[in-house]
Design a protein around this motif. Structure first.
Motif, PDB file in Angstrom:
ATOM      1  N   VAL A 224       5.548 -12.010  12.484  1.00 52.39           N
ATOM      2  CA  VAL A 224       5.357 -11.448  11.139  1.00 52.39           C
ATOM      3  C   VAL A 224       5.711 -12.441  10.028  1.00 52.39           C
ATOM      4  CG1 VAL A 224       5.534  -9.006  11.739  1.00 52.39           C
ATOM      5  CG2 VAL A 224       7.611 -10.287  11.229  1.00 52.39           C
ATOM      6  N   GLN A 225       6.045 -13.698  10.392  1.00 54.09           N
ATOM      7  CA  GLN A 225       6.189 -14.736   9.364  1.00 54.09           C
ATOM      8  C   GLN A 225       4.801 -15.358   9.176  1.00 54.09           C
ATOM      9  OE1 GLN A 225       9.226 -15.022   8.193  1.00 54.09           O
ATOM     10  NE2 GLN A 225      10.387 -14.024   9.824  1.00 54.09           N
ATOM     11  N   PRO A 226       4.382 -15.635   7.928  1.00 52.56           N
ATOM     12  CA  PRO A 226       3.045 -16.238   7.746  1.00 52.56           C
ATOM     13  C   PRO A 226       2.866 -17.480   8.630  1.00 52.56           C
ATOM     14  CG  PRO A 226       4.022 -15.702   5.621  1.00 52.56           C
ATOM     15  CD  PRO A 226       5.069 -15.386   6.641  1.00 52.56           C
ATOM     16  N   ILE A 328       0.102  -6.419   9.301  1.00 51.86           N
ATOM     17  CA  ILE A 328       0.980  -6.899   8.228  1.00 51.86           C
ATOM     18  C   ILE A 328       0.459  -8.233   7.686  1.00 51.86           C
ATOM     19  CG2 ILE A 328       3.295  -7.797   7.759  1.00 51.86           C
ATOM     20  CD1 ILE A 328       4.268  -5.693   9.858  1.00 51.86           C
ATOM     21  N   LEU A 329       0.035  -9.122   8.596  1.00 52.49           N
ATOM     22  CA  LEU A 329      -0.479 -10.428   8.168  1.00 52.49           C
ATOM     23  C   LEU A 329      -1.765 -10.268   7.356  1.00 52.49           C
ATOM     24  CD1 LEU A 329      -0.064 -12.518  11.455  1.00 52.49           C
ATOM     25  CD2 LEU A 329       1.349 -12.656   9.407  1.00 52.49           C
ATOM     26  N   ASP A 331      -2.802  -7.578   5.624  1.00 49.75           N
ATOM     27  CA  ASP A 331      -2.789  -6.541   4.587  1.00 49.75           C
ATOM     28  C   ASP A 331      -3.359  -7.015   3.255  1.00 49.75           C
ATOM     29  OD1 ASP A 331      -1.777  -3.786   3.749  1.00 49.75           O
ATOM     30  OD2 ASP A 331      -0.802  -5.069   2.285  1.00 49.75           O
ATOM     31  N   SER A 332      -2.900  -8.194   2.773  1.00 50.46           N
ATOM     32  CA  SER A 332      -3.330  -8.601   1.431  1.00 50.46           C
ATOM     33  C   SER A 332      -4.822  -8.940   1.404  1.00 50.46           C
ATOM     34  CB  SER A 332      -2.494  -9.780   0.927  1.00 50.46           C
ATOM     35  OG  SER A 332      -2.496 -10.809   1.873  1.00 50.46           O
ATOM     36  N   LEU A 431       1.256   0.117   1.371  1.00 51.69           N
ATOM     37  CA  LEU A 431       1.541   0.084   2.807  1.00 51.69           C
ATOM     38  C   LEU A 431       2.977   0.515   3.091  1.00 51.69           C
ATOM     39  CD1 LEU A 431       0.351  -0.983   5.610  1.00 51.69           C
ATOM     40  CD2 LEU A 431       1.849  -2.916   5.206  1.00 51.69           C
ATOM     41  N   MET A 433       4.725   1.071   6.850  1.00 54.10           N
ATOM     42  CA  MET A 433       4.378   1.176   8.255  1.00 54.10           C
ATOM     43  C   MET A 433       5.541   0.704   9.107  1.00 54.10           C
ATOM     44  SD  MET A 433       1.131  -0.612  10.111  1.00 54.10           S
ATOM     45  CE  MET A 433       1.650  -2.277   9.712  1.00 54.10           C
ATOM     46  N   VAL A 435       7.272  -1.101  12.103  1.00 49.28           N
ATOM     47  CA  VAL A 435       6.946  -2.221  12.974  1.00 49.28           C
ATOM     48  C   VAL A 435       7.594  -1.943  14.324  1.00 49.28           C
ATOM     49  CG1 VAL A 435       6.984  -4.715  13.227  1.00 49.28           C
ATOM     50  CG2 VAL A 435       7.090  -3.705  10.952  1.00 49.28           C
TER      51      VAL A 435
ATOM     52  N   MET B  26      12.218   8.149   7.061  1.00 51.58           N
ATOM     53  CA  MET B  26      12.345   7.006   7.968  1.00 51.58           C
ATOM     54  C   MET B  26      13.772   6.446   7.920  1.00 51.58           C
ATOM     55  SD  MET B  26       8.888   4.870   7.383  1.00 51.58           S
ATOM     56  CE  MET B  26       7.461   5.049   8.441  1.00 51.58           C
ATOM     57  N   SER B  38      10.623 -10.929   6.499  1.00 50.59           N
ATOM     58  CA  SER B  38       9.554 -11.859   6.142  1.00 50.59           C
ATOM     59  C   SER B  38       8.811 -11.390   4.911  1.00 50.59           C
ATOM     60  CB  SER B  38       8.565 -12.019   7.308  1.00 50.59           C
ATOM     61  OG  SER B  38       7.681 -10.929   7.350  1.00 50.59           O
ATOM     62  N   GLN B  40       4.834 -11.975   2.994  1.00 48.14           N
ATOM     63  CA  GLN B  40       3.479 -12.430   3.299  1.00 48.14           C
ATOM     64  C   GLN B  40       2.868 -13.160   2.112  1.00 48.14           C
ATOM     65  OE1 GLN B  40       2.552 -12.157   6.408  1.00 48.14           O
ATOM     66  NE2 GLN B  40       4.457 -11.060   6.782  1.00 48.14           N
ATOM     67  N   PHE B  42      -0.010 -14.086  -0.731  1.00 48.06           N
ATOM     68  CA  PHE B  42      -0.831 -13.320  -1.684  1.00 48.06           C
ATOM     69  C   PHE B  42      -0.273 -11.922  -1.945  1.00 48.06           C
ATOM     70  CE2 PHE B  42      -3.795 -15.788   1.093  1.00 48.06           C
ATOM     71  CZ  PHE B  42      -3.940 -16.865   0.242  1.00 48.06           C
ATOM     72  N   GLY B  44       1.412  -9.858  -0.138  1.00 49.27           N
ATOM     73  CA  GLY B  44       1.328  -8.901   0.966  1.00 49.27           C
ATOM     74  C   GLY B  44       2.660  -8.198   1.167  1.00 49.27           C
ATOM     75  N   PRO B  45       2.748  -7.346   2.175  1.00 50.90           N
ATOM     76  CA  PRO B  45       3.943  -6.522   2.370  1.00 50.90           C
ATOM     77  C   PRO B  45       5.175  -7.338   2.801  1.00 50.90           C
ATOM     78  CG  PRO B  45       2.433  -6.275   4.213  1.00 50.90           C
ATOM     79  CD  PRO B  45       1.725  -7.110   3.202  1.00 50.90           C
ATOM     80  N   CYS B  54      12.472  -2.366  12.242  1.00 50.41           N
ATOM     81  CA  CYS B  54      11.782  -3.033  11.143  1.00 50.41           C
ATOM     82  C   CYS B  54      10.700  -2.142  10.554  1.00 50.41           C
ATOM     83  CB  CYS B  54      11.138  -4.320  11.617  1.00 50.41           C
ATOM     84  SG  CYS B  54      12.333  -5.539  12.082  1.00 50.41           S
ATOM     85  N   LEU B  55      10.445  -2.379   9.271  1.00 53.91           N
ATOM     86  CA  LEU B  55       9.490  -1.585   8.537  1.00 53.91           C
ATOM     87  C   LEU B  55       8.706  -2.527   7.631  1.00 53.91           C
ATOM     88  CD1 LEU B  55       8.982   1.487   7.940  1.00 53.91           C
ATOM     89  CD2 LEU B  55      10.523   1.189   6.006  1.00 53.91           C
ATOM     90  N   ALA B  56       7.380  -2.360   7.591  1.00 53.34           N
ATOM     91  CA  ALA B  56       6.579  -3.127   6.641  1.00 53.34           C
ATOM     92  C   ALA B  56       6.415  -2.269   5.406  1.00 53.34           C
ATOM     93  CB  ALA B  56       5.220  -3.454   7.237  1.00 53.34           C
ATOM     94  N   ASP B  58       5.110  -2.131   1.233  1.00 55.73           N
ATOM     95  CA  ASP B  58       4.293  -2.752   0.208  1.00 55.73           C
ATOM     96  C   ASP B  58       5.163  -3.413  -0.864  1.00 55.73           C
ATOM     97  OD1 ASP B  58       1.119  -2.087  -0.412  1.00 55.73           O
ATOM     98  OD2 ASP B  58       2.255  -2.857  -2.123  1.00 55.73           O
TER      99      ASP B  58
END
Lengths: 587, 70
Positions: A224-226, A328-329, A331-332, A431, A433, A435, B26, B38, B40, B42, B44-45, B54-56, B58
């Motif tokens: 989950v790290q870019p 997750i990767l 999403d954007s 989002l 969600m 993991v 949750m 982490s 992301q 642009f 991202g979450p 762990c939870l993603a 926004d």
């Protein structure tokens, strides 16, 4: 349709003296695994939230008694914030003799929040403390005796995938079911009070010691790290595609094709012609579109190798918990086309079959998301059978054409997604969600799951395929095909640049997606014709079953729109591509 | 400070957050101890860790979650 458990969302009608047992818990705690093991009914389980979006019921036997076990969709609370959660709440209101509440030992706090809500209903509860092996590897220890006292009900430690504790769980459940319930007052406490209670219980029963993370835990974090997550994602996809395409080609070339051409076809032809006189009947059985030739060759020798390998890859990805990480990767990027990372799971499922993908959208919280996924999967995501047909058709003659068709499908997804995002009203939801733990898939469970999927595939596909081929054989043998082909000639020959006989693919493609592609195999097409034929097959209407599911899940109008829109897209795009390519001098 | 702009890997405690039923059930609520695993590209979450899970989440939601260091 039997396989997908698409019973209506209404409540079941049971006789009053029936024993009803509800299986409840947070999403992704192993309810479906426990359900399969207790009832012997196989349901699909995977390592992410939302595999069960409708409910499934099955019988469990104990001595001479029978009870109905209901696998309720997973919920974080009883507030009902999505259609799946509403189903769960409705079940509780309908009453039951016992609730089996499954708790995830790796995340006791969050699970206890639901457990306490369930406890305060007026129904006896038995708790299954599942995933204790994973919890132990994370250094989490839970005092089961203390937890039993806190919850005032039996707590059974289980490892459902390995059958640990299930016998005891069954014993306790029946003990509770057969006892006359002691009426208790349902109590209501506020969110804050409940969380305070949860905190106190966790403090009391759980000890966490620091452990060095396992290989899979570290891998799950890296994914989950870019960086290195994105290179890992590319590698995973490349390996998956290589495994399915390369492996399938290899199995067909070395084993299946020799078996078909040297053994099966000569044997069956000799056998049948020994007692069937020459004529239409013989041709329908073992002729050009002989039911006993194509009806065996297409499903088993052409499609099944790719389908089986695809199921292996998919099951591995599902059980490992990798797919939500991919979401997750992405999403954007997906947001640009009106989707979110949580839509990756149903989209990837669509590459298997559109039916579970569309049903899976029930876990989505907004109507817009449901419509988007349904539309995109119906239009531009080839199902596994059609993918197998593409590889069989294009793989030998032109790998370039194969890559081109799949790239086109991806670009079409992006473009159609961007357009639908503008057209369909509604906001794009943020989002949120879970993991899942990244787990090494259990090999027994994996083998069982792949086998189950293959069986379902053969069961679902064989009937419609045989009917389609029988229909084709009759069209060919009676000469009716020529009449229809003449009518369709301006479209098929003039506009799409395909031979007249390709009109057969358009007719059969209504039944199943791969049948829109397979008839092209016998036509000796040029590379351009192969690509045009494949593109038409790709965008052409999804199979009749998918249209029926869209009708059932949404409304008749949407099914008709889908039918018209996909078919028009196929003809317009295929035709324009053909005309432009010919203008540019390609043949 | 808000969660979206906090340092990666450092634990923090949620001081204030908007009402969100799903997050609440949750187990993410005021007083929860979380850390960022982490971010992301642009916008991202974020992936956040709480307890052993762990939870993603926004970025837009994370921006509204106010935290304090521990």
């Amino acid at each position: 349709m039997k396989c997908h458990n698409t019973k209506s969302r209404g409540l079941p009608k049971s006789a009053p003296d029936d024993i009803r047992i509800l299986l409840m818990g947070n999403p992704n705690v192993g309810k479906s695994v426990i359900f399969s093991k207790l009832t012997g009914v196989n349901v699909m389980a995977a390592n992410y939230a939302g595999t069960t979006v409708s409910y499934t019921e099955g019988d469990i036997h104990y001595g001479r008694k029978t009870a109905t076990l209901i696998d309720v969709p997973g919920t974080y609370s009883l507030d009902a914030t999505s259609p799946a959660e509403e189903v769960a709440v409705n079940f509780l209101e309908d009453g039951a003799n016992v609730i089996v509440c499954v708790l995830d030992a790796t995340n006791l706090e969050r699970n206890l929040n639901l457990a306490l809500q369930v406890k305060h209903k007026d129904i006896p509860v038995v708790y299954a403390l599942n995933l204790i092996d994973v919890a132990e590897s994370k250094g989490i220890q839970i005092d089961v005796d203390k937890l039993e006292k806190e919850l005032d009900a039996p707590v059974i430690p289980t490892i459902a995938t390995r059958n640990v504790g299930l016998k005891e769980l069954l014993d306790k459940t029946w003990e509770r079911a057969l006892k006359d319930p002691v009426p208790t007052e349902p109590t209501h406490i506020s969110h804050d009070e409940r969380w305070a209670e949860v905190g106190r219980i966790v403090e009391n029963v759980q000890i966490v010691e620091h452990r060095h993370p396992t290989f899979w835990e570290r891998f799950g974090d890296l994914a989950v790290q870019p960086i290195p997550g994105i290179p890992i994602a590319i590698l995973v996809l490349a390996l998956s595609i290589g495994f399915v395409v390369g492996g399938g080609q290899g199995i067909r070339a070395t084993i299946l094709l020799p078996l078909l051409n040297n053994v099966y076809v000569p044997a069956i032809t000799t056998f049948v012609s020994s007692f069937v006189p020459e004529g239409i009947l013989l041709n329908v059985l073992v002729g050009e579109y002989g039911v006993l030739i194509k009806g065996i060759e297409w499903p088993f020798f052409l499609i099944l190798p790719y389908v089986a390998l695809f199921f292996i890859v998919m099951s591995f990805l599902e059980d490992s918990g990798y797919l939500p990480r991919l979401g997750i990767l992405l999403d954007s990027i997906l947001r640009q086309i009106g989707m979110t990372g949580s839509n990756v799971v149903p989209m990837v499922m669509g590459y298997g079959c559109a039916v579970p993908a569309i049903l899976g959208t029930r876990a989505a919280t907004s109507k817009k998301q449901r419509l988007m996924i349904t539309g995109l999967v119906a239009l531009a995501v080839p199902c596994v059978s059609q993918t197998g047909a593409f590889i069989a058709l294009l793989g030998d003659q032109s790998v370039f054409a194969l890559v081109f068709v799949f790239l086109t499908s991806l670009i079409a997804l992006m473009v159609a997604g961007a357009i639908m995002n503008r057209l369909i009203p509604g906001e794009n939801e943020p989002l949120l969600m879970e993991v899942p733990n990244l787990l090494k898939p259990n090999s027994n469970a994996l083998v069982q799951k792949v086998w189950l999927k293959i069986k379902q595939f053969v069961y679902d596909a064989q009937g419609p395929l045989l009917l389609g081929i029988l229909f084709a054989a009759l069209l060919v043998e009676t000469g009716l095909l020529l009449v229809i082909a003449n009518v369709l000639e301006p479209l098929v020959v003039g506009w799409l640049g395909l031979p007249k006989e390709a009109s057969l693919a358009l007719m059969l493609g209504i039944v199943r997606r791969e049948l829109a592609v397979l008839p092209l195999l016998a036509l000796e097409l040029t590379t351009l014709q192969l690509i045009v034929g494949s593109l038409v097959g790709l965008f052409y209407l999804p199979c009749i079953t998918v249209l029926a599911v869209i009708f059932k899940e949404f409304h008749f109008r949407l099914a008709i729109y889908t039918l018209l829109f996909t078919t028009l897209t196929a003809f317009i795009f295929g035709g324009v591509f053909n005309q432009v390519a010919r203008l540019l001098g390609f043949q | 400070m808000d969660l979206a702009n906090y340092r990666k890997g450092k634990p923090c405690i949620i001081e204030h957050m908007p009402k969100n039923n799903l997050l609440n059930s949750m187990g993410i609520r005021e007083g929860s101890r979380v850390s960022i695993k982490s971010r992301q590209l642009f916008g991202g979450p974020l992936v956040i860790q709480y307890g052993s899970r762990c939870l993603a989440i926004d970025k837009k939601i994370a921006e509204k979650i106010k935290i304090k260091e521990v």
